[in-house]
Design a protein around this motif. Structure first.
Motif, PDB file in Angstrom:
ATOM      1  N   GLU A 162       0.850  -1.190   0.000  1.00 21.60           N
ATOM      2  CA  GLU A 162       0.000   0.000   0.000  1.00 21.60           C
ATOM      3  C   GLU A 162       0.889   1.244   0.000  1.00 21.60           C
ATOM      4  OE1 GLU A 162      -2.637  -0.229   3.285  1.00 21.60           O
ATOM      5  OE2 GLU A 162      -3.719  -1.965   2.524  1.00 21.60           O
ATOM      6  N   PHE A 163       1.589   1.422  -1.096  1.00 20.13           N
ATOM      7  CA  PHE A 163       2.567   2.503  -1.176  1.00 20.13           C
ATOM      8  C   PHE A 163       2.787   2.797  -2.649  1.00 20.13           C
ATOM      9  CE2 PHE A 163       6.772   4.405  -1.251  1.00 20.13           C
ATOM     10  CZ  PHE A 163       6.725   5.249  -0.153  1.00 20.13           C
ATOM     11  N   GLY A 164       2.854   4.088  -2.986  1.00 21.08           N
ATOM     12  CA  GLY A 164       3.035   4.416  -4.391  1.00 21.08           C
ATOM     13  C   GLY A 164       3.383   5.868  -4.599  1.00 21.08           C
ATOM     14  N   ALA A 165       3.088   6.356  -5.790  1.00 24.20           N
ATOM     15  CA  ALA A 165       3.508   7.694  -6.198  1.00 24.20           C
ATOM     16  C   ALA A 165       2.945   8.778  -5.301  1.00 24.20           C
ATOM     17  CB  ALA A 165       3.099   7.944  -7.650  1.00 24.20           C
ATOM     18  N   GLY A 166       1.692   8.624  -4.876  1.00 22.51           N
ATOM     19  CA  GLY A 166       1.085   9.642  -4.023  1.00 22.51           C
ATOM     20  C   GLY A 166       1.845   9.836  -2.732  1.00 22.51           C
ATOM     21  N   ALA A 167       2.207   8.731  -2.095  1.00 20.25           N
ATOM     22  CA  ALA A 167       2.967   8.820  -0.853  1.00 20.25           C
ATOM     23  C   ALA A 167       4.330   9.463  -1.074  1.00 20.25           C
ATOM     24  CB  ALA A 167       3.131   7.426  -0.243  1.00 20.25           C
ATOM     25  N   LEU A 168       4.971   9.106  -2.165  1.00 28.95           N
ATOM     26  CA  LEU A 168       6.283   9.681  -2.454  1.00 28.95           C
ATOM     27  C   LEU A 168       6.204  11.187  -2.685  1.00 28.95           C
ATOM     28  CD1 LEU A 168       7.812   7.003  -4.854  1.00 28.95           C
ATOM     29  CD2 LEU A 168       8.499   7.473  -2.503  1.00 28.95           C
ATOM     30  N   ARG A 169       5.156  11.623  -3.367  1.00 31.76           N
ATOM     31  CA  ARG A 169       5.018  13.048  -3.700  1.00 31.76           C
ATOM     32  C   ARG A 169       4.647  13.894  -2.494  1.00 31.76           C
ATOM     33  NH1 ARG A 169       2.089  11.166  -8.182  1.00 31.76           N
ATOM     34  NH2 ARG A 169       0.163  11.776  -7.101  1.00 31.76           N
ATOM     35  N   LEU A 170       3.775  13.369  -1.628  1.00 31.53           N
ATOM     36  CA  LEU A 170       3.141  14.212  -0.617  1.00 31.53           C
ATOM     37  C   LEU A 170       3.758  14.140   0.768  1.00 31.53           C
ATOM     38  CD1 LEU A 170      -0.600  13.557  -1.546  1.00 31.53           C
ATOM     39  CD2 LEU A 170       0.791  15.553  -2.141  1.00 31.53           C
ATOM     40  N   ASP A 171       4.229  12.985   1.160  1.00 35.16           N
ATOM     41  CA  ASP A 171       4.632  12.793   2.558  1.00 35.16           C
ATOM     42  C   ASP A 171       5.883  13.607   2.885  1.00 35.16           C
ATOM     43  OD1 ASP A 171       5.252  11.874   5.101  1.00 35.16           O
ATOM     44  OD2 ASP A 171       4.671   9.819   4.650  1.00 35.16           O
ATOM     45  N   PRO A 172       5.821  14.482   3.901  1.00 33.55           N
ATOM     46  CA  PRO A 172       7.013  15.246   4.306  1.00 33.55           C
ATOM     47  C   PRO A 172       8.181  14.360   4.733  1.00 33.55           C
ATOM     48  CG  PRO A 172       5.036  16.189   5.295  1.00 33.55           C
ATOM     49  CD  PRO A 172       4.626  14.882   4.666  1.00 33.55           C
ATOM     50  N   ALA A 173       7.903  13.101   5.050  1.00 34.71           N
ATOM     51  CA  ALA A 173       8.981  12.189   5.439  1.00 34.71           C
ATOM     52  C   ALA A 173      10.067  12.100   4.385  1.00 34.71           C
ATOM     53  CB  ALA A 173       8.417  10.793   5.705  1.00 34.71           C
TER      54      ALA A 173
END
Length: 197
Positions: A162-173
């Motif tokens: 459950e991980f993809g482009a959205g998480a990479l783009r948005l997460d401040p982490a």
């Protein structure tokens, strides 16, 4: 619009509300949501997230390093107790690694993150295991090990998770990785229909 009453009673609804505010980089709204959440932590079978850990991340977004450090330290104390009580629970080690990373305790943070992955490898649990890999990537990014972080992210992007482009783009982490060429290439690959989730 989600039911805000549910957010006040269901820990994971509250967690997703706070996480959404963090991804939107709205630290004030994240703190407000967090203050309304029940208990000392937000958890399910995938995560154990002490409220101080989320508070620390919100305070970082607000440019409050002293407040963030106090919250990270409160999370550390709580999580060290949890690890002592149940050393086999990978969630506690992951969260402890994140708290230690926020405190700048690099070696200890990496050790905790690696221990979490050892306790629940993807080969053993294809649903929960990827979350431990993601946490380890976050730890590496926080403590200034970008290539090690990207190694973990590339692994995540190569397996069902459950991980993809959205998480990479948005997460401040992942902010410490944004200018890294490997991270930029990973973003490009993740955004393609064949790879994106």
């Amino acid at each position: 619009r989600a039911d805000t009453t549910a957010a006040a009673t269901d820990p994971m609804v509250a967690y997703h509300w706070v996480f959404t505010e963090l991804q939107a980089r709205d630290g004030r709204s994240a703190l407000k949501r967090l203050s309304a959440a029940p208990g000392e932590s937000l958890s399910d079978q995938y995560f154990f997230v002490p409220k101080p850990l989320l508070e620390a991340q919100a305070r970082e977004l607000l440019g409050d390093p002293a407040g963030a450090r106090r919250a990270y330290d409160a999370a550390r104390v709580l999580l060290q107790r949890k690890v002592r009580e149940d050393p086999a629970d990978s969630r506690y080690h992951s969260a402890l690694g994140l708290a230690l990373a926020g405190l700048g305790l690099k070696a200890e943070a990496i050790r905790a993150g690696k221990r979490a992955v050892e306790l629940l490898p993807v080969s053993k649990d294809t649903f929960r295991g990827p979350h431990r890999v993601e946490d380890l990537a976050h730890i590496y990014a926080t403590v200034g090990e970008p290539d090690a972080a990207i190694d973990q992210l590339e692994h995540l992007m190569s397996i069902p998770a459950e991980f993809g482009a959205g998480a990479l783009r948005l997460d401040p982490a992942w902010d410490p990785l944004r200018t890294h060429p490997r991270f930029q290439r990973l973003l490009e690959r993740a955004a393609t229909p064949a790879v994106g989730r």
